[in-house]
Design a protein around this motif. Structure first.
Motif, PDB file in Angstrom:
ATOM      1  N   LYS A 175       0.824  -1.215   0.000  1.00  0.00           N
ATOM      2  CA  LYS A 175       0.000   0.000   0.000  1.00  0.00           C
ATOM      3  C   LYS A 175       0.855   1.261   0.000  1.00  0.00           C
ATOM      4  CE  LYS A 175      -2.366  -1.338   3.675  1.00  0.00           C
ATOM      5  NZ  LYS A 175      -1.831  -2.698   3.842  1.00  0.00           N
ATOM      6  N   GLU A 176       1.861   1.252   0.846  1.00  0.00           N
ATOM      7  CA  GLU A 176       2.713   2.439   0.936  1.00  0.00           C
ATOM      8  C   GLU A 176       3.462   2.670  -0.383  1.00  0.00           C
ATOM      9  OE1 GLU A 176       4.681   3.530   4.439  1.00  0.00           O
ATOM     10  OE2 GLU A 176       5.182   5.308   3.263  1.00  0.00           O
ATOM     11  N   LEU A 177       3.907   1.577  -0.977  1.00  0.00           N
ATOM     12  CA  LEU A 177       4.625   1.681  -2.252  1.00  0.00           C
ATOM     13  C   LEU A 177       3.728   2.281  -3.341  1.00  0.00           C
ATOM     14  CD1 LEU A 177       7.519   0.778  -2.613  1.00  0.00           C
ATOM     15  CD2 LEU A 177       6.688  -1.277  -3.729  1.00  0.00           C
ATOM     16  N   LEU A 239      -2.155   9.226   4.351  1.00  0.00           N
ATOM     17  CA  LEU A 239      -2.724   8.866   5.649  1.00  0.00           C
ATOM     18  C   LEU A 239      -2.795   7.347   5.733  1.00  0.00           C
ATOM     19  CD1 LEU A 239      -5.571  11.524   5.696  1.00  0.00           C
ATOM     20  CD2 LEU A 239      -3.389  11.614   6.928  1.00  0.00           C
ATOM     21  N   ASP A 240      -1.823   6.784   6.443  1.00  0.00           N
ATOM     22  CA  ASP A 240      -1.725   5.325   6.543  1.00  0.00           C
ATOM     23  C   ASP A 240      -2.600   4.839   7.690  1.00  0.00           C
ATOM     24  OD1 ASP A 240      -0.857   2.892   5.830  1.00  0.00           O
ATOM     25  OD2 ASP A 240       1.227   3.164   6.443  1.00  0.00           O
ATOM     26  N   GLU A 241      -3.200   3.680   7.520  1.00  0.00           N
ATOM     27  CA  GLU A 241      -4.075   3.098   8.546  1.00  0.00           C
ATOM     28  C   GLU A 241      -5.203   4.056   8.906  1.00  0.00           C
ATOM     29  OE1 GLU A 241      -3.196   0.263   8.754  1.00  0.00           O
ATOM     30  OE2 GLU A 241      -1.015   0.101   8.731  1.00  0.00           O
ATOM     31  N   GLU A 435       5.195  -5.673  12.568  1.00  0.00           N
ATOM     32  CA  GLU A 435       5.061  -5.379  13.987  1.00  0.00           C
ATOM     33  C   GLU A 435       3.913  -4.392  14.190  1.00  0.00           C
ATOM     34  OE1 GLU A 435       8.796  -4.512  15.807  1.00  0.00           O
ATOM     35  OE2 GLU A 435       7.846  -3.962  17.713  1.00  0.00           O
ATOM     36  N   ARG A 436       3.769  -3.521  13.178  1.00  0.00           N
ATOM     37  CA  ARG A 436       2.691  -2.552  13.256  1.00  0.00           C
ATOM     38  C   ARG A 436       1.335  -3.229  13.283  1.00  0.00           C
ATOM     39  NH1 ARG A 436       2.074   1.560   9.440  1.00  0.00           N
ATOM     40  NH2 ARG A 436       4.106   1.128   8.577  1.00  0.00           N
ATOM     41  N   SER A 437       1.202  -4.286  12.486  1.00  0.00           N
ATOM     42  CA  SER A 437      -0.071  -5.016  12.472  1.00  0.00           C
ATOM     43  C   SER A 437      -0.339  -5.647  13.842  1.00  0.00           C
ATOM     44  CB  SER A 437      -0.067  -6.107  11.416  1.00  0.00           C
ATOM     45  OG  SER A 437       0.283  -5.562  10.183  1.00  0.00           O
TER      46      SER A 437
HETATM   47 MG    MG Z   1       1.965   0.393   5.171  1.00  0.00          MG
END
Ligand code: MG
Ligand code: ATP
Length: 455
Positions: A175-177, A239-241, A435-437
Protein backbone atom coordinates in the motif's frame (compact mmCIF):
# COMPACT_ATOMS: atom_id res chain seq x y z
CA UNK A 1 16.52 16.06 -42.37
CA UNK A 2 19.68 18.08 -43.04
CA UNK A 3 22.09 18.65 -40.17
CA UNK A 4 22.38 22.30 -39.19
CA UNK A 5 25.93 23.68 -38.95
CA UNK A 6 27.14 27.08 -37.82
CA UNK A 7 30.35 28.60 -39.15
CA UNK A 8 31.73 31.46 -37.04
CA UNK A 9 34.59 33.25 -38.76
CA UNK A 10 35.31 36.98 -39.05
CA UNK A 11 37.35 36.62 -42.24
CA UNK A 12 34.68 37.03 -44.93
CA UNK A 13 36.55 35.14 -47.65
CA UNK A 14 37.23 32.07 -45.52
CA UNK A 15 33.71 32.04 -44.12
CA UNK A 16 32.13 32.20 -47.55
CA UNK A 17 34.38 29.42 -48.82
CA UNK A 18 33.51 27.13 -45.93
CA UNK A 19 29.78 27.83 -46.21
CA UNK A 20 29.86 27.01 -49.89
CA UNK A 21 31.78 23.77 -49.35
CA UNK A 22 29.59 22.56 -46.51
CA UNK A 23 26.40 23.48 -48.35
CA UNK A 24 27.62 21.38 -51.25
CA UNK A 25 27.98 18.50 -48.78
CA UNK A 26 24.25 18.94 -48.22
CA UNK A 27 24.34 20.54 -44.78
CA UNK A 28 22.25 23.52 -43.84
CA UNK A 29 24.82 26.19 -42.97
CA UNK A 30 24.57 29.47 -41.10
CA UNK A 31 27.51 31.90 -41.30
CA UNK A 32 28.24 34.30 -38.44
CA UNK A 33 31.14 36.63 -37.71
CA UNK A 34 30.72 37.69 -34.08
CA UNK A 35 30.31 35.94 -30.74
CA UNK A 36 27.23 37.95 -29.77
CA UNK A 37 25.45 36.86 -32.95
CA UNK A 38 26.25 33.23 -32.04
CA UNK A 39 24.47 33.76 -28.74
CA UNK A 40 21.46 35.29 -30.54
CA UNK A 41 21.40 32.38 -32.94
CA UNK A 42 21.54 29.76 -30.18
CA UNK A 43 18.55 31.40 -28.49
CA UNK A 44 16.47 30.37 -31.47
CA UNK A 45 18.06 27.31 -33.06
CA UNK A 46 19.74 24.10 -32.07
CA UNK A 47 22.56 23.35 -34.51
CA UNK A 48 24.20 19.91 -34.71
CA UNK A 49 27.72 21.39 -34.85
CA UNK A 50 29.51 24.70 -34.42
CA UNK A 51 32.76 25.44 -36.29
CA UNK A 52 34.38 28.54 -34.94
CA UNK A 53 37.52 30.64 -35.22
CA UNK A 54 39.51 30.50 -31.98
CA UNK A 55 39.78 34.28 -32.00
CA UNK A 56 36.86 36.57 -32.59
CA UNK A 57 37.02 40.36 -32.42
CA UNK A 58 34.43 40.55 -29.65
CA UNK A 59 35.22 37.61 -27.42
CA UNK A 60 37.65 35.89 -25.15
CA UNK A 61 37.84 32.69 -27.13
CA UNK A 62 38.33 30.15 -24.36
CA UNK A 63 35.51 31.46 -22.29
CA UNK A 64 32.97 31.31 -25.11
CA UNK A 65 34.12 27.89 -26.30
CA UNK A 66 33.70 26.63 -22.76
CA UNK A 67 30.18 28.06 -22.70
CA UNK A 68 28.85 26.66 -25.96
CA UNK A 69 30.64 23.29 -25.82
CA UNK A 70 28.50 22.31 -22.84
CA UNK A 71 25.52 21.93 -25.16
CA UNK A 72 26.98 21.64 -28.67
CA UNK A 73 29.92 19.91 -30.31
CA UNK A 74 32.47 22.59 -31.29
CA UNK A 75 35.31 22.45 -33.84
CA UNK A 76 37.90 25.20 -33.49
CA UNK A 77 39.84 26.88 -36.29
CA UNK A 78 43.32 27.93 -35.20
CA UNK A 79 46.06 29.68 -37.08
CA UNK A 80 48.96 27.48 -38.16
CA UNK A 81 51.72 27.82 -35.59
CA UNK A 82 49.45 28.53 -32.65
CA UNK A 83 49.06 24.95 -31.45
CA UNK A 84 48.71 26.33 -27.94
CA UNK A 85 45.34 27.77 -28.95
CA UNK A 86 44.22 24.37 -30.22
CA UNK A 87 45.24 22.67 -26.99
CA UNK A 88 43.44 25.27 -24.88
CA UNK A 89 40.35 24.94 -27.04
CA UNK A 90 40.27 21.16 -26.60
CA UNK A 91 40.71 21.64 -22.87
CA UNK A 92 37.78 24.06 -22.93
CA UNK A 93 35.61 21.32 -24.39
CA UNK A 94 36.01 21.53 -28.18
CA UNK A 95 35.74 18.12 -29.86
CA UNK A 96 38.39 18.82 -32.54
CA UNK A 97 40.43 21.55 -34.26
CA UNK A 98 41.37 22.48 -37.81
CA UNK A 99 44.55 24.37 -38.65
CA UNK A 100 44.46 27.40 -40.93
CA UNK A 101 44.80 27.72 -43.82
CA UNK A 102 41.84 25.39 -43.98
CA UNK A 103 42.12 22.45 -46.36
CA UNK A 104 38.64 21.54 -47.57
CA UNK A 105 39.40 17.82 -47.35
CA UNK A 106 40.34 18.17 -43.71
CA UNK A 107 37.17 20.18 -43.16
CA UNK A 108 35.06 17.39 -44.70
CA UNK A 109 36.61 14.63 -42.62
CA UNK A 110 36.62 16.57 -39.36
CA UNK A 111 33.00 17.63 -39.69
CA UNK A 112 31.83 14.11 -40.55
CA UNK A 113 33.72 12.60 -37.66
CA UNK A 114 32.38 15.15 -35.21
CA UNK A 115 28.80 14.57 -36.32
CA UNK A 116 29.19 10.78 -36.07
CA UNK A 117 30.59 11.05 -32.57
CA UNK A 118 27.80 13.36 -31.52
CA UNK A 119 25.25 10.86 -32.79
CA UNK A 120 26.97 8.06 -30.88
CA UNK A 121 26.96 10.14 -27.75
CA UNK A 122 23.27 10.85 -28.14
CA UNK A 123 22.58 7.13 -28.53
CA UNK A 124 24.69 6.40 -25.50
CA UNK A 125 22.83 8.98 -23.42
CA UNK A 126 19.57 7.55 -24.65
CA UNK A 127 20.56 4.02 -23.58
CA UNK A 128 21.76 5.30 -20.26
CA UNK A 129 18.49 7.03 -19.64
CA UNK A 130 16.57 3.93 -20.64
CA UNK A 131 18.63 1.90 -18.23
CA UNK A 132 18.10 4.38 -15.43
CA UNK A 133 14.40 4.34 -16.09
CA UNK A 134 14.26 0.58 -16.02
CA UNK A 135 16.21 0.51 -12.76
CA UNK A 136 13.81 3.02 -11.36
CA UNK A 137 10.90 0.91 -12.54
CA UNK A 138 12.45 -2.06 -10.79
CA UNK A 139 12.94 -0.19 -7.58
CA UNK A 140 9.26 0.64 -7.64
CA UNK A 141 6.53 -1.86 -8.39
CA UNK A 142 7.76 -5.28 -9.43
CA UNK A 143 5.40 -7.79 -10.98
CA UNK A 144 3.91 -8.55 -14.38
CA UNK A 145 0.80 -10.48 -13.49
CA UNK A 146 -2.45 -9.32 -15.04
CA UNK A 147 -3.44 -7.94 -11.61
CA UNK A 148 -0.23 -5.99 -11.32
CA UNK A 149 -0.56 -4.62 -14.86
CA UNK A 150 -4.02 -3.39 -14.01
CA UNK A 151 -2.74 -1.84 -10.80
CA UNK A 152 0.02 0.02 -12.63
CA UNK A 153 -2.44 1.22 -15.21
CA UNK A 154 -4.74 2.54 -12.50
CA UNK A 155 -1.85 4.34 -10.82
CA UNK A 156 -0.88 5.92 -14.11
CA UNK A 157 -4.44 7.04 -14.74
CA UNK A 158 -5.20 8.45 -11.31
CA UNK A 159 -1.83 9.99 -10.43
CA UNK A 160 -2.02 13.14 -12.60
CA UNK A 161 -5.45 14.08 -11.22
CA UNK A 162 -5.76 15.60 -7.79
CA UNK A 163 -8.47 13.15 -6.83
CA UNK A 164 -8.40 11.53 -3.38
CA UNK A 165 -7.38 7.88 -3.47
CA UNK A 166 -8.16 5.10 -1.03
CA UNK A 167 -5.79 2.13 -1.18
CA UNK A 168 -6.96 -1.12 0.33
CA UNK A 169 -4.95 -4.26 0.78
CA UNK A 170 -3.73 -6.78 3.31
CA UNK A 171 -0.74 -6.19 5.50
CA UNK A 172 2.50 -6.10 3.52
CA UNK A 173 0.80 -6.03 0.13
CA UNK A 174 2.42 -2.78 -0.97
CA UNK A 175 0.00 0.00 0.00
CA UNK A 176 2.71 2.44 0.94
CA UNK A 177 4.63 1.68 -2.25
CA UNK A 178 1.53 2.39 -4.32
CA UNK A 179 0.99 5.68 -2.46
CA UNK A 180 4.56 6.72 -3.27
CA UNK A 181 4.10 5.72 -6.90
CA UNK A 182 1.00 7.90 -7.14
CA UNK A 183 2.97 10.85 -5.78
CA UNK A 184 5.93 10.15 -8.06
CA UNK A 185 3.71 10.17 -11.14
CA UNK A 186 1.77 13.28 -10.21
CA UNK A 187 2.51 16.91 -11.03
CA UNK A 188 3.13 17.31 -7.29
CA UNK A 189 6.24 15.15 -7.39
CA UNK A 190 8.60 18.11 -6.85
CA UNK A 191 6.89 18.85 -3.55
CA UNK A 192 6.85 16.79 -0.39
CA UNK A 193 5.35 13.40 0.14
CA UNK A 194 4.43 13.22 3.81
CA UNK A 195 3.28 9.97 5.39
CA UNK A 196 1.21 10.06 8.54
CA UNK A 197 0.67 6.89 10.49
CA UNK A 198 -2.79 7.26 11.95
CA UNK A 199 -2.23 4.18 14.07
CA UNK A 200 0.97 4.67 16.02
CA UNK A 201 0.35 8.34 16.72
CA UNK A 202 -1.34 8.55 20.07
CA UNK A 203 -4.96 9.52 19.69
CA UNK A 204 -4.69 12.98 21.20
CA UNK A 205 -1.40 13.63 19.44
CA UNK A 206 -2.79 12.78 16.04
CA UNK A 207 -4.63 16.03 15.51
CA UNK A 208 -1.82 18.24 16.72
CA UNK A 209 0.64 16.36 14.53
CA UNK A 210 -1.59 16.59 11.50
CA UNK A 211 -2.95 20.11 11.91
CA UNK A 212 -0.35 21.70 14.16
CA UNK A 213 -1.07 23.68 17.30
CA UNK A 214 -0.76 27.13 18.81
CA UNK A 215 1.38 27.88 21.82
CA UNK A 216 -0.57 26.93 24.94
CA UNK A 217 -3.17 24.86 23.06
CA UNK A 218 -2.68 22.10 25.62
CA UNK A 219 -0.32 21.25 28.44
CA UNK A 220 3.12 20.87 26.97
CA UNK A 221 2.41 22.97 23.89
CA UNK A 222 5.10 25.52 24.69
CA UNK A 223 5.62 26.60 21.09
CA UNK A 224 3.49 27.09 18.03
CA UNK A 225 3.93 24.11 15.76
CA UNK A 226 3.10 23.58 12.11
CA UNK A 227 1.18 20.45 11.22
CA UNK A 228 2.23 17.74 8.79
CA UNK A 229 -0.49 18.96 6.46
CA UNK A 230 1.47 22.20 6.13
CA UNK A 231 4.65 20.21 5.62
CA UNK A 232 3.02 18.51 2.66
CA UNK A 233 2.03 21.86 1.07
CA UNK A 234 1.83 21.47 -2.68
CA UNK A 235 2.54 17.76 -2.36
CA UNK A 236 0.89 14.56 -1.20
CA UNK A 237 -0.31 13.65 2.27
CA UNK A 238 -0.42 9.91 2.83
CA UNK A 239 -2.72 8.87 5.65
CA UNK A 240 -1.73 5.33 6.54
CA UNK A 241 -4.07 3.10 8.55
CA UNK A 242 -6.89 5.60 8.08
CA UNK A 243 -9.33 3.19 9.75
CA UNK A 244 -7.71 3.92 13.10
CA UNK A 245 -8.48 7.62 13.49
CA UNK A 246 -11.00 8.61 16.13
CA UNK A 247 -14.26 10.43 15.51
CA UNK A 248 -12.92 13.90 16.24
CA UNK A 249 -10.04 13.33 13.82
CA UNK A 250 -12.52 11.98 11.27
CA UNK A 251 -14.67 15.11 11.52
CA UNK A 252 -11.70 17.42 10.99
CA UNK A 253 -10.39 15.39 8.12
CA UNK A 254 -13.78 15.46 6.47
CA UNK A 255 -13.71 19.25 6.66
CA UNK A 256 -10.32 19.31 4.93
CA UNK A 257 -11.64 17.08 2.17
CA UNK A 258 -14.82 19.10 1.71
CA UNK A 259 -13.53 22.66 2.01
CA UNK A 260 -9.75 22.40 2.03
CA UNK A 261 -9.82 24.17 5.40
CA UNK A 262 -8.49 23.28 8.81
CA UNK A 263 -7.30 24.90 12.01
CA UNK A 264 -4.31 24.43 14.19
CA UNK A 265 -5.30 23.19 17.64
CA UNK A 266 -6.04 26.19 19.84
CA UNK A 267 -6.46 28.53 16.89
CA UNK A 268 -9.59 30.18 15.51
CA UNK A 269 -8.03 31.00 12.18
CA UNK A 270 -8.84 28.84 9.18
CA UNK A 271 -5.92 27.70 7.06
CA UNK A 272 -6.24 26.36 3.55
CA UNK A 273 -4.55 23.12 2.67
CA UNK A 274 -3.05 22.49 -0.74
CA UNK A 275 -2.48 18.76 -0.54
CA UNK A 276 -3.50 15.68 -2.43
CA UNK A 277 -4.74 13.07 -0.02
CA UNK A 278 -3.98 9.39 -0.41
CA UNK A 279 -5.22 7.09 2.33
CA UNK A 280 -4.62 3.41 3.03
CA UNK A 281 -6.10 0.74 5.21
CA UNK A 282 -6.10 -3.01 5.60
CA UNK A 283 -9.53 -2.92 7.18
CA UNK A 284 -12.86 -3.07 5.44
CA UNK A 285 -13.86 0.59 5.71
CA UNK A 286 -17.14 0.03 3.94
CA UNK A 287 -18.29 -2.48 6.52
CA UNK A 288 -16.91 -0.33 9.30
CA UNK A 289 -18.92 2.62 8.08
CA UNK A 290 -22.02 0.48 7.56
CA UNK A 291 -21.69 -0.65 11.16
CA UNK A 292 -21.20 2.89 12.40
CA UNK A 293 -17.53 2.52 13.28
CA UNK A 294 -16.33 4.96 10.65
CA UNK A 295 -18.07 8.08 9.33
CA UNK A 296 -19.76 7.10 6.11
CA UNK A 297 -19.51 10.63 4.65
CA UNK A 298 -15.75 10.50 5.21
CA UNK A 299 -15.62 7.03 3.69
CA UNK A 300 -17.34 8.29 0.53
CA UNK A 301 -14.98 11.24 0.26
CA UNK A 302 -11.90 9.07 0.69
CA UNK A 303 -13.27 6.46 -1.64
CA UNK A 304 -13.43 8.94 -4.55
CA UNK A 305 -11.02 6.60 -6.29
CA UNK A 306 -10.47 3.15 -4.93
CA UNK A 307 -7.47 0.91 -5.47
CA UNK A 308 -7.54 -2.62 -4.14
CA UNK A 309 -4.21 -4.44 -4.05
CA UNK A 310 -4.85 -8.16 -4.37
CA UNK A 311 -3.04 -10.37 -1.85
CA UNK A 312 0.06 -12.11 -3.15
CA UNK A 313 -1.58 -15.56 -3.05
CA UNK A 314 -4.08 -14.28 -5.65
CA UNK A 315 -1.34 -13.25 -8.08
CA UNK A 316 1.17 -16.03 -7.76
CA UNK A 317 2.59 -15.22 -11.18
CA UNK A 318 4.40 -12.34 -9.50
CA UNK A 319 6.16 -14.51 -6.93
CA UNK A 320 9.14 -15.70 -9.05
CA UNK A 321 9.82 -12.19 -10.28
CA UNK A 322 9.52 -10.62 -6.84
CA UNK A 323 11.74 -13.30 -5.32
CA UNK A 324 14.36 -12.76 -8.03
CA UNK A 325 14.10 -9.03 -7.43
CA UNK A 326 14.85 -9.37 -3.73
CA UNK A 327 17.74 -11.75 -4.45
CA UNK A 328 19.10 -9.30 -7.01
CA UNK A 329 18.90 -6.43 -4.53
CA UNK A 330 21.07 -8.50 -2.29
CA UNK A 331 23.49 -9.35 -5.12
CA UNK A 332 24.22 -5.65 -5.57
CA UNK A 333 25.72 -5.48 -2.13
CA UNK A 334 27.79 -8.67 -1.83
CA UNK A 335 30.36 -10.80 -3.59
CA UNK A 336 28.51 -14.10 -3.76
CA UNK A 337 25.98 -13.86 -6.58
CA UNK A 338 23.02 -15.96 -5.57
CA UNK A 339 20.21 -17.63 -7.45
CA UNK A 340 17.09 -19.54 -6.54
CA UNK A 341 16.89 -23.20 -7.47
CA UNK A 342 13.78 -24.15 -9.41
CA UNK A 343 12.48 -26.22 -6.51
CA UNK A 344 12.97 -23.17 -4.30
CA UNK A 345 10.86 -21.10 -6.68
CA UNK A 346 8.20 -23.80 -6.74
CA UNK A 347 8.03 -23.85 -2.98
CA UNK A 348 7.70 -20.06 -2.85
CA UNK A 349 4.90 -20.13 -5.39
CA UNK A 350 2.92 -22.73 -3.47
CA UNK A 351 3.04 -20.92 -0.13
CA UNK A 352 0.11 -18.67 0.85
CA UNK A 353 1.95 -15.58 2.09
CA UNK A 354 -0.29 -14.26 4.86
CA UNK A 355 2.23 -11.41 5.27
CA UNK A 356 2.32 -10.83 1.50
CA UNK A 357 5.32 -9.18 -0.10
CA UNK A 358 6.89 -8.05 3.15
CA UNK A 359 6.92 -11.68 4.29
CA UNK A 360 8.38 -12.81 0.97
CA UNK A 361 11.12 -10.22 1.31
CA UNK A 362 11.89 -11.41 4.85
CA UNK A 363 11.94 -15.05 3.82
CA UNK A 364 14.38 -14.30 0.99
CA UNK A 365 16.62 -12.19 3.18
CA UNK A 366 16.78 -14.96 5.76
CA UNK A 367 17.46 -17.59 3.11
CA UNK A 368 20.35 -15.53 1.83
CA UNK A 369 21.91 -15.55 5.27
CA UNK A 370 21.14 -19.22 5.89
CA UNK A 371 22.61 -20.30 2.57
CA UNK A 372 25.97 -18.87 3.61
CA UNK A 373 28.61 -19.04 0.88
CA UNK A 374 26.51 -21.29 -1.34
CA UNK A 375 25.43 -19.82 -4.61
CA UNK A 376 22.12 -21.62 -4.94
CA UNK A 377 19.25 -20.96 -2.58
CA UNK A 378 17.26 -24.12 -1.92
CA UNK A 379 13.89 -24.81 -0.28
CA UNK A 380 15.59 -25.89 2.95
CA UNK A 381 16.81 -22.32 3.41
CA UNK A 382 13.26 -21.04 3.72
CA UNK A 383 11.49 -20.84 7.03
CA UNK A 384 7.83 -20.10 6.46
CA UNK A 385 5.78 -18.94 9.35
CA UNK A 386 2.99 -21.43 8.92
CA UNK A 387 0.49 -21.03 11.69
CA UNK A 388 0.94 -24.65 12.66
CA UNK A 389 4.71 -24.71 12.67
CA UNK A 390 6.19 -28.15 11.98
CA UNK A 391 9.03 -28.03 14.43
CA UNK A 392 6.99 -26.41 17.16
CA UNK A 393 4.30 -29.06 17.22
CA UNK A 394 0.62 -28.36 16.88
CA UNK A 395 -0.90 -25.34 18.59
CA UNK A 396 -4.09 -26.04 20.46
CA UNK A 397 -6.52 -23.28 21.20
CA UNK A 398 -9.65 -24.37 22.95
CA UNK A 399 -13.07 -22.76 22.86
CA UNK A 400 -16.37 -23.86 24.35
CA UNK A 401 -18.16 -22.65 21.22
CA UNK A 402 -17.41 -22.16 17.52
CA UNK A 403 -15.15 -19.11 17.57
CA UNK A 404 -15.45 -16.29 15.06
CA UNK A 405 -12.38 -15.47 12.96
CA UNK A 406 -11.79 -12.45 15.16
CA UNK A 407 -11.91 -14.50 18.33
CA UNK A 408 -9.59 -17.01 16.80
CA UNK A 409 -7.16 -14.28 15.82
CA UNK A 410 -7.34 -12.64 19.25
CA UNK A 411 -6.73 -15.96 21.01
CA UNK A 412 -3.90 -16.92 18.74
CA UNK A 413 -2.26 -13.53 19.19
CA UNK A 414 -2.64 -13.80 22.93
CA UNK A 415 -1.11 -17.29 22.78
CA UNK A 416 1.91 -16.00 20.87
CA UNK A 417 2.35 -12.96 23.10
CA UNK A 418 2.37 -15.25 26.11
CA UNK A 419 4.86 -17.56 24.46
CA UNK A 420 7.27 -14.74 23.62
CA UNK A 421 6.73 -12.69 26.79
CA UNK A 422 5.01 -9.87 24.95
CA UNK A 423 7.86 -9.32 22.48
CA UNK A 424 5.93 -7.83 19.59
CA UNK A 425 8.83 -8.09 17.15
CA UNK A 426 9.21 -11.80 17.72
CA UNK A 427 5.48 -12.44 17.49
CA UNK A 428 5.34 -10.43 14.25
CA UNK A 429 8.09 -12.60 12.82
CA UNK A 430 6.42 -15.85 13.79
CA UNK A 431 3.02 -14.75 12.51
CA UNK A 432 4.55 -13.37 9.34
CA UNK A 433 3.04 -9.89 9.58
CA UNK A 434 4.46 -6.50 10.44
CA UNK A 435 5.06 -5.38 13.99
CA UNK A 436 2.69 -2.55 13.26
CA UNK A 437 -0.07 -5.02 12.47
CA UNK A 438 0.58 -6.74 15.80
CA UNK A 439 0.33 -3.40 17.54
CA UNK A 440 -2.90 -2.73 15.71
CA UNK A 441 -4.35 -6.11 16.65
CA UNK A 442 -3.38 -5.64 20.29
CA UNK A 443 -5.31 -2.38 20.22
CA UNK A 444 -8.25 -3.79 18.35
CA UNK A 445 -8.66 -6.75 20.66
CA UNK A 446 -7.91 -4.59 23.68
CA UNK A 447 -5.23 -6.94 24.94
CA UNK A 448 -3.13 -5.80 27.87
CA UNK A 449 0.36 -5.98 26.51
CA UNK A 450 2.02 -5.51 29.87
CA UNK A 451 0.44 -8.60 31.32
CA UNK A 452 2.52 -10.74 28.93
CA UNK A 453 5.83 -9.19 29.82
CA UNK A 454 8.18 -11.38 31.80
CA UNK A 455 8.43 -9.97 35.33
MG1 MG B 1 1.96 0.39 5.17
N1 ATP C 1 5.10 -4.75 -6.14
C1 ATP C 1 6.16 -4.67 -5.33
N2 ATP C 1 7.41 -4.71 -5.85
C2 ATP C 1 8.49 -4.64 -5.06
N3 ATP C 1 8.45 -4.52 -3.73
C3 ATP C 1 7.23 -4.47 -3.15
C4 ATP C 1 6.03 -4.53 -3.92
N4 ATP C 1 5.00 -4.43 -3.08
C5 ATP C 1 5.51 -4.33 -1.84
N5 ATP C 1 6.85 -4.35 -1.87
C6 ATP C 1 7.75 -4.28 -0.72
O1 ATP C 1 7.15 -5.02 0.34
C7 ATP C 1 7.26 -4.35 1.59
C8 ATP C 1 5.89 -4.04 2.14
O2 ATP C 1 5.25 -3.06 1.33
P1 ATP C 1 4.43 -1.84 1.97
O3 ATP C 1 5.11 -1.31 3.18
O4 ATP C 1 4.14 -0.88 0.88
O5 ATP C 1 3.11 -2.63 2.39
P2 ATP C 1 1.83 -2.13 3.20
O6 ATP C 1 0.66 -2.64 2.47
O7 ATP C 1 1.91 -0.66 3.40
O8 ATP C 1 2.00 -2.92 4.57
P3 ATP C 1 1.30 -2.61 6.04
O9 ATP C 1 -0.15 -2.93 5.92
O10 ATP C 1 1.99 -3.57 6.94
O11 ATP C 1 1.58 -1.19 6.34
C9 ATP C 1 8.10 -3.13 1.32
O12 ATP C 1 9.45 -3.45 1.57
C10 ATP C 1 7.89 -2.87 -0.15
O13 ATP C 1 8.99 -2.19 -0.71
Amino acid sequence: MKSKLVVVEDDDTLRTLMIQHLSNMDYEVEGLSRWHSVMDYLEKYEPSLIITDARLPDANSLEYIEKISVNYPVIVLTAFGSVRDAVSAIKAGAVDYILKPVSLDTLTITVERALDNAALRRDHMFCKRQLEQSIQRNSSLVGNSAEMAELKQMIGAVAPNDITVLIQGESGSGKELVARAIHAHSHRKKHNYVAVDCCTLQENLFESELFGHEKGAFTGADKQKKGLIEGAEGGTLFLDEIGEINSSGQAKLLRVLETGQYRRLGSTKDLTANVRIVAATNRDLETMSAEGNFRSDLFFRLNAFNIVIPPLRDRRDDIPELAAHFVRNHNFSTRVIKNLSSSAIRSLVSYDWPGNIRELKNVIERAIILSGDRQIIKPEHFSFSRILGKSEGAVTLSFDHDPSMEELEAHYLSYQLKKYSGRRGKVAEVMGISERSIYRMIKRYELDENSYKAS
